[in-house]
Motif scaffolding. Structure first.
Motif, PDB file in Angstrom:
ATOM      1  N   ASN A   1      49.996  29.886   8.935  1.00 58.39           N
ATOM      2  CA  ASN A   1      49.050  28.759   8.859  1.00 58.39           C
ATOM      3  C   ASN A   1      48.693  28.183  10.221  1.00 58.39           C
ATOM      4  O   ASN A   1      48.871  26.990  10.482  1.00 58.39           O
ATOM      5  N   LEU A   2      48.161  29.024  11.094  1.00 56.99           N
ATOM      6  CA  LEU A   2      47.800  28.563  12.431  1.00 56.99           C
ATOM      7  C   LEU A   2      46.813  27.406  12.381  1.00 56.99           C
ATOM      8  O   LEU A   2      46.833  26.528  13.252  1.00 56.99           O
ATOM      9  N   HIS A   3      45.957  27.397  11.370  1.00 53.03           N
ATOM     10  CA  HIS A   3      44.947  26.342  11.270  1.00 53.03           C
ATOM     11  C   HIS A   3      45.548  24.984  10.929  1.00 53.03           C
ATOM     12  O   HIS A   3      44.852  23.964  11.014  1.00 53.03           O
ATOM     13  N   ASN A   4      46.820  24.964  10.554  1.00 53.21           N
ATOM     14  CA  ASN A   4      47.495  23.702  10.240  1.00 53.21           C
ATOM     15  C   ASN A   4      48.546  23.317  11.273  1.00 53.21           C
ATOM     16  O   ASN A   4      49.241  22.309  11.100  1.00 53.21           O
ATOM     17  N   GLN A   5      48.674  24.101  12.337  1.00 52.44           N
ATOM     18  CA  GLN A   5      49.648  23.791  13.390  1.00 52.44           C
ATOM     19  C   GLN A   5      49.016  22.829  14.381  1.00 52.44           C
ATOM     20  O   GLN A   5      48.034  23.156  15.044  1.00 52.44           O
ATOM     21  N   SER A   6      49.562  21.637  14.467  1.00 54.48           N
ATOM     22  CA  SER A   6      48.994  20.602  15.308  1.00 54.48           C
ATOM     23  C   SER A   6      48.752  21.084  16.734  1.00 54.48           C
ATOM     24  O   SER A   6      49.640  21.663  17.371  1.00 54.48           O
ATOM     25  N   HIS A   7      47.539  20.878  17.209  1.00 54.22           N
ATOM     26  CA  HIS A   7      47.113  21.202  18.569  1.00 54.22           C
ATOM     27  C   HIS A   7      47.038  22.695  18.862  1.00 54.22           C
ATOM     28  O   HIS A   7      46.948  23.098  20.021  1.00 54.22           O
ATOM     29  N   HIS A   8      47.043  23.496  17.809  1.00 54.96           N
ATOM     30  CA  HIS A   8      46.683  24.900  17.990  1.00 54.96           C
ATOM     31  C   HIS A   8      45.160  24.953  18.121  1.00 54.96           C
ATOM     32  O   HIS A   8      44.448  24.114  17.546  1.00 54.96           O
ATOM     33  N   PRO A   9      44.597  25.895  18.891  1.00 53.70           N
ATOM     34  CA  PRO A   9      43.121  25.924  19.051  1.00 53.70           C
ATOM     35  C   PRO A   9      42.363  26.035  17.731  1.00 53.70           C
ATOM     36  O   PRO A   9      41.283  25.453  17.593  1.00 53.70           O
ATOM     37  N   LEU A  10      42.906  26.780  16.751  1.00 55.66           N
ATOM     38  CA  LEU A  10      42.230  26.857  15.451  1.00 55.66           C
ATOM     39  C   LEU A  10      42.305  25.522  14.718  1.00 55.66           C
ATOM     40  O   LEU A  10      41.357  25.124  14.021  1.00 55.66           O
ATOM     41  N   TRP A  11      43.411  24.846  14.861  1.00 52.60           N
ATOM     42  CA  TRP A  11      43.545  23.508  14.286  1.00 52.60           C
ATOM     43  C   TRP A  11      42.537  22.560  14.909  1.00 52.60           C
ATOM     44  O   TRP A  11      41.926  21.736  14.210  1.00 52.60           O
ATOM     45  N   LEU A  12      42.341  22.657  16.231  1.00 51.78           N
ATOM     46  CA  LEU A  12      41.378  21.787  16.911  1.00 51.78           C
ATOM     47  C   LEU A  12      39.972  21.968  16.357  1.00 51.78           C
ATOM     48  O   LEU A  12      39.264  20.992  16.087  1.00 51.78           O
ATOM     49  N   ILE A  13      39.562  23.226  16.166  1.00 48.76           N
ATOM     50  CA  ILE A  13      38.225  23.485  15.628  1.00 48.76           C
ATOM     51  C   ILE A  13      38.116  22.928  14.209  1.00 48.76           C
ATOM     52  O   ILE A  13      37.139  22.271  13.847  1.00 48.76           O
TER      53      ILE A  13
ATOM     54  N   LEU B   1      36.898  23.935   2.798  1.00 45.99           N
ATOM     55  CA  LEU B   1      38.028  24.799   2.474  1.00 45.99           C
ATOM     56  C   LEU B   1      38.350  25.656   3.687  1.00 45.99           C
ATOM     57  O   LEU B   1      37.456  26.276   4.269  1.00 45.99           O
ATOM     58  N   ALA B   2      39.607  25.652   4.108  1.00 48.31           N
ATOM     59  CA  ALA B   2      40.016  26.436   5.283  1.00 48.31           C
ATOM     60  C   ALA B   2      41.277  27.218   4.959  1.00 48.31           C
ATOM     61  O   ALA B   2      42.117  26.780   4.167  1.00 48.31           O
ATOM     62  N   GLY B   3      41.424  28.390   5.585  1.00 52.15           N
ATOM     63  CA  GLY B   3      42.632  29.173   5.352  1.00 52.15           C
ATOM     64  C   GLY B   3      42.613  30.505   6.067  1.00 52.15           C
ATOM     65  O   GLY B   3      41.609  30.912   6.662  1.00 52.15           O
ATOM     66  N   ASP B   4      43.744  31.185   5.987  1.00 53.10           N
ATOM     67  CA  ASP B   4      43.899  32.510   6.581  1.00 53.10           C
ATOM     68  C   ASP B   4      43.375  33.548   5.599  1.00 53.10           C
ATOM     69  O   ASP B   4      43.559  33.436   4.391  1.00 53.10           O
ATOM     70  N   VAL B   5      42.719  34.576   6.132  1.00 58.34           N
ATOM     71  CA  VAL B   5      42.181  35.660   5.317  1.00 58.34           C
ATOM     72  C   VAL B   5      42.585  36.992   5.945  1.00 58.34           C
ATOM     73  O   VAL B   5      42.922  37.055   7.131  1.00 58.34           O
ATOM     74  N   TYR B   6      42.521  38.060   5.141  1.00 57.62           N
ATOM     75  CA  TYR B   6      43.136  39.327   5.528  1.00 57.62           C
ATOM     76  C   TYR B   6      42.186  40.487   5.273  1.00 57.62           C
ATOM     77  O   TYR B   6      41.707  40.668   4.156  1.00 57.62           O
TER      78      TYR B   6
ATOM     79  N   SER C   1      39.418  43.377  21.059  1.00 59.51           N
ATOM     80  CA  SER C   1      39.740  42.010  21.481  1.00 59.51           C
ATOM     81  C   SER C   1      39.202  40.942  20.534  1.00 59.51           C
ATOM     82  O   SER C   1      39.607  39.780  20.617  1.00 59.51           O
ATOM     83  N   SER C   2      38.282  41.289  19.632  1.00 62.91           N
ATOM     84  CA  SER C   2      37.710  40.278  18.746  1.00 62.91           C
ATOM     85  C   SER C   2      37.977  40.556  17.265  1.00 62.91           C
ATOM     86  O   SER C   2      37.438  39.864  16.413  1.00 62.91           O
ATOM     87  N   HIS C   3      38.805  41.564  16.957  1.00 65.59           N
ATOM     88  CA  HIS C   3      39.139  41.870  15.564  1.00 65.59           C
ATOM     89  C   HIS C   3      40.656  41.856  15.382  1.00 65.59           C
ATOM     90  O   HIS C   3      41.394  42.392  16.207  1.00 65.59           O
ATOM     91  N   TYR C   4      41.076  41.243  14.282  1.00 65.36           N
ATOM     92  CA  TYR C   4      42.497  41.163  13.978  1.00 65.36           C
ATOM     93  C   TYR C   4      42.613  41.179  12.456  1.00 65.36           C
ATOM     94  O   TYR C   4      41.726  40.662  11.763  1.00 65.36           O
ATOM     95  N   PRO C   5      43.684  41.754  11.904  1.00 67.75           N
ATOM     96  CA  PRO C   5      43.764  41.880  10.439  1.00 67.75           C
ATOM     97  C   PRO C   5      43.952  40.553   9.713  1.00 67.75           C
ATOM     98  O   PRO C   5      43.752  40.475   8.500  1.00 67.75           O
ATOM     99  N   VAL C   6      44.336  39.515  10.460  1.00 67.29           N
ATOM    100  CA  VAL C   6      44.447  38.177   9.880  1.00 67.29           C
ATOM    101  C   VAL C   6      43.587  37.244  10.719  1.00 67.29           C
ATOM    102  O   VAL C   6      43.722  37.206  11.935  1.00 67.29           O
ATOM    103  N   PHE C   7      42.704  36.522  10.068  1.00 71.84           N
ATOM    104  CA  PHE C   7      41.903  35.541  10.795  1.00 71.84           C
ATOM    105  C   PHE C   7      41.678  34.348   9.875  1.00 71.84           C
ATOM    106  O   PHE C   7      42.259  34.280   8.789  1.00 71.84           O
ATOM    107  N   HIS C   8      40.872  33.398  10.305  1.00 75.07           N
ATOM    108  CA  HIS C   8      40.772  32.136   9.578  1.00 75.07           C
ATOM    109  C   HIS C   8      39.310  31.756   9.368  1.00 75.07           C
ATOM    110  O   HIS C   8      38.488  31.901  10.272  1.00 75.07           O
ATOM    111  N   GLN C   9      39.053  31.254   8.169  1.00 77.15           N
ATOM    112  CA  GLN C   9      37.701  30.868   7.814  1.00 77.15           C
ATOM    113  C   GLN C   9      37.663  29.407   7.347  1.00 77.15           C
ATOM    114  O   GLN C   9      38.675  28.849   6.928  1.00 77.15           O
ATOM    115  N   MET C  10      36.465  28.851   7.415  1.00 76.66           N
ATOM    116  CA  MET C  10      36.241  27.517   6.869  1.00 76.66           C
ATOM    117  C   MET C  10      34.878  27.524   6.196  1.00 76.66           C
ATOM    118  O   MET C  10      33.919  28.062   6.745  1.00 76.66           O
TER     119      MET C  10
END
Length: 468
Positions: free
Chosen positions: A88-100, A184-189, A196-205
């Motif tokens: 849950n990187l999008h919920n980790q305080s002060h992580h760049p994904l959380w900031l966005i 709605l935000a979360g990790d997707v697979y 450098s711009s593709h990863y098997p886990v990323f996050h959407q909103m």
């Protein structure tokens, strides 16, 4: 165009610019549906922040987030992928994904207030990523034979259950619960290429906004004479058969106005925007939003007027609405200048401390860590042949094997040669694997050990014949 590459929130297409191509926006690949399966239904609302047991892939079942899912011929999730579930990187305080995410939330909270002075949009960022196939595809009107369903493009726990490929997998259940406006935000697979711009886990909103007849026409002169729906209508490039043209134009205007304000909030007021018509199974009409950034047009999200059939199935058949979706990594890489998507998973304090700001609106410009040198090794092999003359090998299978063994040591995998023997008609491929650690210098010796394991596993698991 494949669904998971079409532009929109799932409508998630690739490429903010000609050289940058993180996933398509969340709407482009958005799919949502409420499963009738009791196990999935009960697990659906499980908080991924809970202290669930570590995911385990057993001989007969997959254990993840407190649920047990029997394995079958569709099971292809790996232990490395399951290890990301619950981060849950999008919920980790002060992580760049959380900031966005927080900047987007703050904008909607400030700009859109309900009747009683409360925020109009509710926020849901902790729904379980384990969903049913019906949620992920059928509820979004994705045809059974659509390419986006392929086993090679998704992570399946079994034939009926998977890790969501987009956050829209929850869209119908939230609408069914009575919500008219939500984020709605979360990790997707998704199984995908490696760079450098593709990863098997990323996050959407994504965002959804529904309107009743009164809400949509209340500010229109003689609005009481207008209607959301018409009988006997026909589908055109500009509207669905169920909607009146007046309703569609007002919904479309509200959608574009809302998103233009959001992007201006994120990028700054002096921003040139354009809208590109596109196609998504779950919206019509559908659009991609592009902005001119540093001289190039960059696609930032997908959106559209929701298909009325989706709303009907969710018990909101008396309303019409819009939806949008965007990729958090894409925005963070552009806005913060982060050059490699693997950095989002780094626990290096030199990376994380750059985003500990006292104000979430404070500008952040990523300062590169020491640039460690890359090492590259090539791997060549003959592809396996089937008795019917076809090929059983797919590139995504190879990429997934490399990820499973090399993990985040692998920076990029690219196909450098594709050769067919003119006499035997056998086909061979050569891939270049670039290794680079984000936090230290790799040695050729340790890279060679990883590379040799990839070579052996490609032969034993994918049936290729090495050309060494």
């Amino acid at each position: 165009m494949r669904l998971h590459q079409i532009p929109v929130s799932l409508l998630l297409p690739p490429s903010p610019s000609s050289s940058f191509s993180p996933r398509p926006p969340l709407y482009r690949c958005c799919l949502a549906a409420l499963s009738s399966n009791h196990r999935t239904a009960s697990h659906r609302r499980l908080s991924t922040d809970s202290h669930a047991p570590r995911p385990v892939i057993g001989q007969d079942s997959v254990e993840v987030l407190g649920g047990s899912y029997p394995r079958d011929d569709f099971t292809n999730v790996t232990s490395k992928i399951l290890a990301k579930v619950g981060r849950n990187l999008h919920n980790q305080s002060h992580h760049p994904l959380w900031l966005i995410k927080e900047r987007i939330k703050a904008h909607f909270y400030r700009s859109y207030m309900g009747r009683w002075g409360n925020p109009l949009f509710s926020v849901h960022d902790n729904l379980s990523p384990v969903v049913s196939v019906e949620q992920n595809f059928d509820s979004l009107l994705i045809p059974p034979d659509h390419a986006s369903r392929k086993k090679g493009d998704n992570y399946y726990l079994n034939r009926n259950t998977m890790l969501r490929a987009h956050t829209s997998a929850h869209q119908r259940e939230l609408v069914r619960s009575g919500l008219d406006a939500f984020l709605l935000a979360g990790d997707v697979y998704r199984r995908d290429q490696i760079d450098s711009s593709h990863y098997p886990v990323f996050h959407q909103m994504e965002g959804v906004r529904l309107f009743s007849n009164h809400e949509l026409f209340s500010k229109v002169q003689n609005g009481e004479e207008l209607s959301l729906f018409e009988r006997g209508g026909r589908r055109t490039p500009h509207k669905q058969e169920a909607h009146t043209l007046e309703a569609v134009k007002l919904v479309e205007f509200d959608l574009k106005q809302t998103l233009t304000a959001l992007i201006a909030h994120l990028f700054g007021e002096d921003l040139e925007v354009r809208w590109v018509d596109c196609y998504f199974p779950f919206t019509h009409p559908s659009f991609e939003m592009e902005v001119r950034f540093h001289g190039d047009w960059m696609e930032v999200l997908g959106c559209g007027v929701m298909e009325q059939e989706l709303l009907n199935s969710a018990g909101a058949g008396n309303k019409a609405g819009w939806a949008f979706g965007l990729g958090l990594e894409r925005l963070a890489m552009v806005l913060f200048g982060i050059p490699d998507i693997r950095l989002f998973w780094s626990e290096d304090e030199r990376f994380l401390r750059q985003f500990r700001v006292s104000d979430i609106q404070q500008p952040v410009c990523f300062q590169p860590l020491s640039k460690y040198p890359p090492l590259h090794n090539d791997i060549s092999f003959w592809l396996p042949e089937r008795e019917d003359g076809g090929e059983s090998f797919t590139e995504n299978d190879f990429y997934e094997l490399v990820r499973s063994i090399g993990g985040d040591l692998v920076e990029k995998v690219s196909l450098v040669d594709d050769f067919t023997n003119p006499k035997t008609r056998r086909r061979s491929q050569c891939y270049r694997i670039i290794y680079r650690h984000m936090e230290r210098t790799l040695t050729q010796q340790e890279v060679r050990l990883v590379h040799e394991q990839i070579e052996r596993s490609a032969e034993s698991e994918l049936g290729v014949e090495g050309r060494y």
